[in-house]
Design a protein around this motif. Structure first.
Motif, PDB file in Angstrom:
ATOM      1  N   ARG A 198       0.733  -1.238   0.169  1.00 57.96           N
ATOM      2  CA  ARG A 198      -0.036   0.064   0.083  1.00 57.96           C
ATOM      3  C   ARG A 198       0.858   1.311  -0.022  1.00 57.96           C
ATOM      4  N   ILE A 199       2.062   1.258   0.662  1.00 55.29           N
ATOM      5  CA  ILE A 199       2.868   2.776   0.889  1.00 55.29           C
ATOM      6  C   ILE A 199       3.817   2.491  -0.415  1.00 55.29           C
ATOM      7  N   ALA A 200       4.119   1.446  -1.066  1.00 60.51           N
ATOM      8  CA  ALA A 200       4.997   1.365  -2.227  1.00 60.51           C
ATOM      9  C   ALA A 200       4.020   2.049  -3.108  1.00 60.51           C
ATOM     10  N   ASP A 201       2.814   1.478  -3.247  1.00 62.87           N
ATOM     11  CA  ASP A 201       1.969   2.055  -4.519  1.00 62.87           C
ATOM     12  C   ASP A 201       1.564   3.486  -4.378  1.00 62.87           C
ATOM     13  N   ALA A 202       1.645   3.913  -3.114  1.00 61.92           N
ATOM     14  CA  ALA A 202       1.431   5.311  -2.889  1.00 61.92           C
ATOM     15  C   ALA A 202       2.744   6.413  -3.324  1.00 61.92           C
ATOM     16  N   VAL A 203       4.071   5.770  -2.954  1.00 64.69           N
ATOM     17  CA  VAL A 203       5.302   6.407  -3.376  1.00 64.69           C
ATOM     18  C   VAL A 203       5.434   6.569  -4.595  1.00 64.69           C
ATOM     19  N   VAL A 204       5.080   5.319  -5.419  1.00 62.07           N
ATOM     20  CA  VAL A 204       5.332   5.609  -6.785  1.00 62.07           C
ATOM     21  C   VAL A 204       4.583   6.521  -7.507  1.00 62.07           C
ATOM     22  N   GLN A 205       3.593   7.040  -7.082  1.00 61.66           N
ATOM     23  CA  GLN A 205       2.793   8.111  -7.713  1.00 61.66           C
ATOM     24  C   GLN A 205       3.702   9.447  -7.640  1.00 61.66           C
ATOM     25  N   ARG A 206       4.486   9.492  -6.794  1.00 67.25           N
ATOM     26  CA  ARG A 206       5.267  11.006  -6.699  1.00 67.25           C
ATOM     27  C   ARG A 206       6.155  11.175  -7.847  1.00 67.25           C
ATOM     28  N   PRO A 207       5.895  12.606  -8.407  1.00 72.16           N
ATOM     29  CA  PRO A 207       6.727  12.921  -9.616  1.00 72.16           C
ATOM     30  C   PRO A 207       8.153  12.626  -9.562  1.00 72.16           C
ATOM     31  N   SER A 208       8.973  12.630  -8.381  1.00 70.45           N
ATOM     32  CA  SER A 208      10.202  12.222  -8.170  1.00 70.45           C
ATOM     33  C   SER A 208      10.685  10.960  -8.370  1.00 70.45           C
ATOM     34  N   VAL A 209       9.570   9.938  -8.094  1.00 72.22           N
ATOM     35  CA  VAL A 209       9.788   8.620  -8.152  1.00 72.22           C
ATOM     36  C   VAL A 209       9.535   8.186  -9.758  1.00 72.22           C
ATOM     37  N   GLN A 210       8.555   8.739 -10.077  1.00 69.86           N
ATOM     38  CA  GLN A 210       8.126   8.606 -11.641  1.00 69.86           C
ATOM     39  C   GLN A 210       9.346   8.949 -12.568  1.00 69.86           C
ATOM     40  N   LEU A 211      10.279  10.115 -12.202  1.00 69.43           N
ATOM     41  CA  LEU A 211      11.314  10.321 -12.931  1.00 69.43           C
ATOM     42  C   LEU A 211      12.446   9.425 -12.653  1.00 69.43           C
ATOM     43  N   VAL A 212      12.927   8.970 -11.505  1.00 70.63           N
ATOM     44  CA  VAL A 212      14.036   8.293 -11.217  1.00 70.63           C
ATOM     45  C   VAL A 212      13.858   6.673 -11.635  1.00 70.63           C
ATOM     46  N   TYR A 213      12.736   6.154 -11.216  1.00 71.36           N
ATOM     47  CA  TYR A 213      12.335   4.906 -11.519  1.00 71.36           C
ATOM     48  C   TYR A 213      11.463   4.566 -12.715  1.00 71.36           C
ATOM     49  N   ASP A 214      11.561   5.422 -13.851  1.00 71.30           N
ATOM     50  CA  ASP A 214      10.866   5.129 -15.040  1.00 71.30           C
ATOM     51  C   ASP A 214      11.095   4.013 -15.754  1.00 71.30           C
ATOM     52  N   THR A 215      12.614   3.605 -15.717  1.00 73.38           N
ATOM     53  CA  THR A 215      12.580   2.054 -16.459  1.00 73.38           C
ATOM     54  C   THR A 215      12.084   1.121 -15.478  1.00 73.38           C
TER      55      THR A 215
END
Length: 222
Positions: free
Chosen positions: A198-215
């Motif tokens: 649940r927390i991981a699914d929420a964190v992945v929505q953050r723009p910073s994470v979308q940028l760094v973890y795109d691959t």
């Protein structure tokens, strides 16, 4: 932030490689909003790494963070350092905050227990003398992953975030670790730990994470 556009005024230099803990530190730098430069390196110990990286961390691992007047390694230590140095970002409890103890405890548990279990599965040769013993180390690592993630899942309980109602660097660290789970290695699935997921699914929505973890977002098994 595009770090390549900020090299001339970079506040930090981060020795960086995909599939490593340096990705979590990069997310922190994005969340804080400071200019930084990425210095590409590798997690392959058989390949050359920048001399400056090795001079700071003779182990050859990343992340390594450099700034005007200092340098350091170890992801949990860098996390504490950055969050305390940039308190305006609100990514960690203050020194006199009652949540500070849980914040530090969780970071150290992630670093010393969860990451150690991952090392058993990814680098069994570090813990064994023979190929047969390596397989045993991997099996123990997988059992230990299930044990440690169960502890984390129970700690979260009904909390919105790791520290309760506030988002923090601990949640970024949790997400980073979940991206290392691989079914091909026999790791437990994240679905076994619904609070972690649940927390991981929420964190992945953050723009910073979308940028760094795109691959990784495009292919979690990459």
């Amino acid at each position: 932030m595009d770090p390549s556009a900020e090299i001339g005024i970079a506040m930090y230099r981060l020795f960086y490689a995909r599939k490593s803990a340096s990705m979590g530190v990069r997310v922190l730098l994005e969340e804080i909003g400071v200019p930084y430069e990425l210095v590409q390196t590798t997690i392959d110990m058989d390949k050359p790494r920048p001399p400056e990286q090795l001079a700071i961390n003779p182990n050859g691992w990343v992340p390594v963070l450099v700034w005007d007047g200092g340098s350091m390694y170890e992801c949990a230590a860098i996390t504490v350092f950055l969050c305390d140095r940039h308190q305006e970002a609100g990514l960690a409890p203050a020194l006199d905050d009652t949540a500070r103890a849980l914040y530090l405890q969780t970071l150290v548990y992630f670093s010393n227990s969860v990451q150690n279990a991952f090392q058993l599965t990814y680098y069994p040769d570090r813990f064994a003398d023979t190929a047969t013993a390596e397989r045993s180390a991997q099996r123990r690592g997988n059992r230990r992953l299930r044990e440690t993630w169960t502890v984390v899942d129970d700690q979260i309980g009904v909390n919105e975030w790791m520290l309760g109602k506030r988002f923090s660097a601990v949640d970024i660290y949790l997400f980073m670790l979940t991206t290392w789970l691989r079914s091909a290695k026999g790791h437990p699935a994240i679905n076994e730990f619904p609070n972690v997921k649940r927390i991981a699914d929420a964190v992945v929505q953050r723009p910073s994470v979308q940028l760094v973890y795109d691959t990784w977002i495009a292919n979690p098994e990459y």
